[in-house]
Write an enzyme that holds these catalytic residues in place. Structure first.
Site, short mmCIF file in Angstrom:
data_model
loop_
_atom_site.label_atom_id
_atom_site.label_comp_id
_atom_site.label_asym_id
_atom_site.label_seq_id
_atom_site.Cartn_x
_atom_site.Cartn_y
_atom_site.Cartn_z
N GLY A 166 -7.82 14.65 -50.09
CA GLY A 166 -8.57 13.40 -50.05
C GLY A 166 -9.55 13.32 -48.90
O GLY A 166 -10.39 12.43 -48.86
N SER A 193 -11.52 15.94 -48.21
CA SER A 193 -12.58 16.88 -48.58
C SER A 193 -13.95 16.23 -48.47
O SER A 193 -14.14 15.06 -48.78
CB SER A 193 -12.39 17.36 -50.01
OG SER A 193 -11.26 18.17 -50.11
N GLY A 194 -14.93 17.01 -48.04
CA GLY A 194 -16.31 16.53 -47.94
C GLY A 194 -16.59 15.73 -46.70
O GLY A 194 -17.74 15.46 -46.38
N HIS A 199 -17.34 21.21 -53.82
CA HIS A 199 -16.17 21.17 -54.71
C HIS A 199 -15.81 19.75 -55.10
O HIS A 199 -15.06 19.53 -56.06
CB HIS A 199 -14.96 21.90 -54.08
CG HIS A 199 -14.27 21.15 -53.01
ND1 HIS A 199 -14.45 21.42 -51.67
CD2 HIS A 199 -13.37 20.14 -53.05
CE1 HIS A 199 -13.69 20.62 -50.95
NE2 HIS A 199 -13.03 19.82 -51.76
N ASP A 226 -19.87 25.66 -49.45
CA ASP A 226 -19.27 24.44 -50.02
C ASP A 226 -19.96 23.19 -49.46
O ASP A 226 -19.42 22.48 -48.60
CB ASP A 226 -17.77 24.44 -49.69
CG ASP A 226 -17.00 23.37 -50.46
OD1 ASP A 226 -17.59 22.77 -51.38
OD2 ASP A 226 -15.81 23.16 -50.13
#
Length: 282
Positions: free
Chosen positions: A230, A232-233, A87, A136
């Site tokens: 912020g 994410s990942g 995403h 994801d």
């Protein structure tokens, strides 16, 4: 899914059995840290100390500005890749993205020993679904990765060598907001929390939202510890047999650190076949 919040997690694991070497996806000499995990009962997060103790973290940037976290990995063939959430990269152009590694600060600050890596190609999991955030995960092929010199400041993390278990305590790090709808952290933050069972995740998040074939969740019933906007990942990682393994990728959640609303991560173990195939063929 109102209030969804993206993020990435990595696990810190209590060692049980030794990993099976046949399951190793990444090269040796990975997952080595100069520090220890934060207190597993910490409320919220704290600045990573000493700086650079988690040397696999990287800041994914779009036109120079931080958008997500991610992790440096190294294939058994010796090539470096950056793992983040799909995403974070879905619909993006590789030529606008870069990755800063060896960094402690979110802003584009000059740091001795840090590197900026260009992104040559974005490879999103072909089964990623933007509506549900299933699968994801994204792997970024780096343009100038041959210039990486490993050190205590820059080093790849080991990819998960076995499945997680309920109660395994893991660490998540990132530069995201330090409270729901709050301000982003200027310096890298860390917190530890336990992984929950799939049945608990499904109960807390809803069976129509939580997909155990590509997700795991982590948190406390009382809330208070979580990834946020912020993050994410970024990695959720666990210590196993003396090294740190990437177990989860910050994906989504209902707000941040709410009671009974654990954070959700891409499940690295269940996504391993695609990861192995992708890095071996690139």
């Amino acid at each position: 899914m109102e209030g969804l919040l993206a993020g990435v997690l990595c696990l810190i694991v209590t060692v049980s059995a030794a990993p099976d070497p046949t399951q190793w996806i990444t090269a040796g000499n990975c997952g080595i840290s100069s520090g220890r995990a934060p207190d597993p009962f910490i409320v919220g997060g704290a600045e990573v100390s000493p700086m650079y103790k988690w040397p696999w973290i990287g800041s994914l940037r779009s036109s120079g500005s931080h958008i997500c976290g991610g992790s440096l990995i190294k294939s058994t063939a010796g090539r470096y890749f950056f793992v983040t959430a799909a995403h974070c990269t879905y619909g993006s152009n590789a030529n606008r993205l870069s990755v800063k590694i060896g960094t402690h600060f979110r802003a584009d600050t000059s740091e001795s020993g840090s590197m900026i890596l260009n992104v040559n190609r974005i490879i999103n999991n072909p089964n990623y679904r933007a509506t549900t955030l299933e699968n994801d995960i994204s792997i970024l092929v780096l343009t100038n990765s041959e210039s990486i010199v490993e050190s205590n400041q820059i080093r790849p993390i080991c990819y998960a060598s076995r499945d997680h278990y309920a109660g395994e305590v893991c660490t998540v790090i990132g530069w995201g907001t330090t409270s729901e709808s709050g301000s982003s952290a200027a310096r890298l933050q860390e917190a530890s929390k336990p992984i929950l069972s799939d049945s608990q995740c499904s109960s807390d998040l809803g069976s129509n939202n939580y997909y155990s074939n590509s997700m795991l969740c982590s948190g406390y019933d009382a809330g208070g510890v979580d990834a946020c906007q912020g993050d994410s990942g970024g990695p959720l990682f666990c210590q196993r047999n003396g090294v740190w393994e990437l177990v989860g990728i910050v994906s989504w959640g209902y707000g941040c650190a709410r009671p009974g609303r654990p954070g959700v991560y891409g499940d690295c173990w269940n996504l391993r076949d695609w990861v192995r195939q992708t890095i071996d063929s690139n």
